[in-house]
Design an enzyme around this catalytic site. Structure first.
Site, PDB file in Angstrom:
ATOM      1  CD  GLU A 265     -38.130  16.483 -46.488  1.00 20.01           C
ATOM      2  OE1 GLU A 265     -38.279  16.217 -44.727  1.00 20.01           O
ATOM      3  OE2 GLU A 265     -38.913  15.717 -46.628  1.00 20.01           O
TER       4      GLU A 265
ATOM      5  CG  HIS B 273     -39.122  18.723 -42.933  1.00 20.49           C
ATOM      6  ND1 HIS B 273     -39.913  18.137 -43.308  1.00 20.49           N
ATOM      7  CD2 HIS B 273     -40.261  19.012 -42.074  1.00 20.49           C
ATOM      8  CE1 HIS B 273     -41.184  17.610 -43.063  1.00 20.49           C
ATOM      9  NE2 HIS B 273     -41.490  18.354 -42.394  1.00 20.49           N
TER      10      HIS B 273
ATOM     11  CG  ASP C 292     -44.974  23.112 -47.388  1.00 19.21           C
ATOM     12  OD1 ASP C 292     -46.137  23.233 -46.830  1.00 19.21           O
ATOM     13  OD2 ASP C 292     -44.520  22.901 -46.397  1.00 19.21           O
TER      14      ASP C 292
HETATM   15  P1  PGA Z   1     -46.714  18.695 -37.655  1.00 22.32           P
HETATM   16  O1  PGA Z   1     -45.572  19.015 -39.207  1.00 22.32           O
HETATM   17  O2  PGA Z   1     -46.663  19.986 -37.402  1.00 22.32           O
HETATM   18  O3  PGA Z   1     -47.403  18.112 -38.421  1.00 22.32           O
HETATM   19  O4  PGA Z   1     -45.308  17.953 -37.052  1.00 22.32           O
HETATM   20  C1  PGA Z   1     -44.728  20.167 -38.648  1.00 22.32           C
HETATM   21  C2  PGA Z   1     -43.975  19.833 -39.894  1.00 22.32           C
HETATM   22  O5  PGA Z   1     -43.015  18.647 -40.767  1.00 22.32           O
HETATM   23  O6  PGA Z   1     -42.941  20.860 -40.567  1.00 22.32           O
END
Ligand code: PGA
Length: 233
Positions: free
Chosen positions: A135, A130, A62
């Protein structure tokens, strides 16, 4: 799903790098990469290692819409910092958050993903379940698409920005259908704040309300978790 339980993210990084090493030994050509705090220990182990990606292809999950690749909060910048500056790929594909035609950009990414199927996809998981920026409520059969980030994600990610107003409201994301097409998936989760999402991913119903739950239906998933993230399984 196969589980690897670790004491902390550093140990998780060692195990994560091992999964990349095994994939390379099995002749994997295309790697799907993730951003966020979770993959950093894996990337640190990889960049310290002698693993070579110089004839491989990478895709990222993304990118925020509206951030230049030189913006330190962009995922282009992150990937250069934590991975590509030390271990370049022959070709690294990322969604372009500045694309003038969003439709054309998403179609371009889907065409590339079809041409170069992903052998190993790395994932983190959001507190809301997610994967990528898919989402809750995102249809499982979507390919690359534009996402309106949820308040939960904007708030969670605001820790990387000067203030919450600087967090982009939209992003491009690889879709769940593309993620599920990967031959193998490696999901890492660390810390108590991920415990609910991890438990629902594993034991809950397969539902678009908890995007990661779809992984229950994939044939080759490795989950690396520390004790805190596994505490509600
Ligand atoms: P994080 O985010 O590794 O910063 O916890 C993971 C995500 O939101 O997929």
């Amino acid at each position: 799903m196969k589980f690897i339980f670790v004491d902390n993210p550093n140990e998780g990084g060692i195990k994560g790098a091992q999964v990349f090493k095994n994939a390379l030994a099995n002749n994997a050509k295309t790697f799907g990469l993730a951003t966020g705090s979770t993959p950093i220990s894996t990337y640190n182990e990889i960049t310290k290692s002698n693993l070579d990606f110089s004839n491989k292809i990478s895709f990222n999950l993304d990118e925020y819409i509206g951030l230049k690749p030189t913006n330190p909060q962009s995922y282009h910048f992150y990937m250069n910092k934590y991975f590509f500056s030390v271990k370049p790929f022959a070709q690294s594909y990322l969604l372009n958050g500045l694309a003038t035609s969003e439709e054309a950009e998403l179609a371009r990414y889907d065409r590339l993903l079809e041409k170069y199927p992903i052998d190993l996809q790395l994932l983190g998981i959001g507190k809301n379940g997610h994967i990528g920026f898919n989402e809750p409520g995102t249809p499982f059969d979507l390919t690359s698409h534009k996402v309106k980030l949820t308040e939960s994600t904007i708030k969670t990610n605001s820790r990387f920005f000067n203030n919450i107003n600087e967090v982009p409201k939209y992003a491009f994301s690889m879709g769940i259908r593309s993620i599920m097409s990967s031959k193998q998936i490696l999901l890492e989760a660390y810390g108590e704040k991920k415990a609910d999402a991890v438990a629902k991913m594993i034991n809950g119903p397969v539902t678009e309300q908890l995007p990661a739950s779809i992984l229950q239906t994939h044939q080759n998933v490795i989950v690396i978790v520390d004790e805190a993230a596994a505490s509600k399984i």
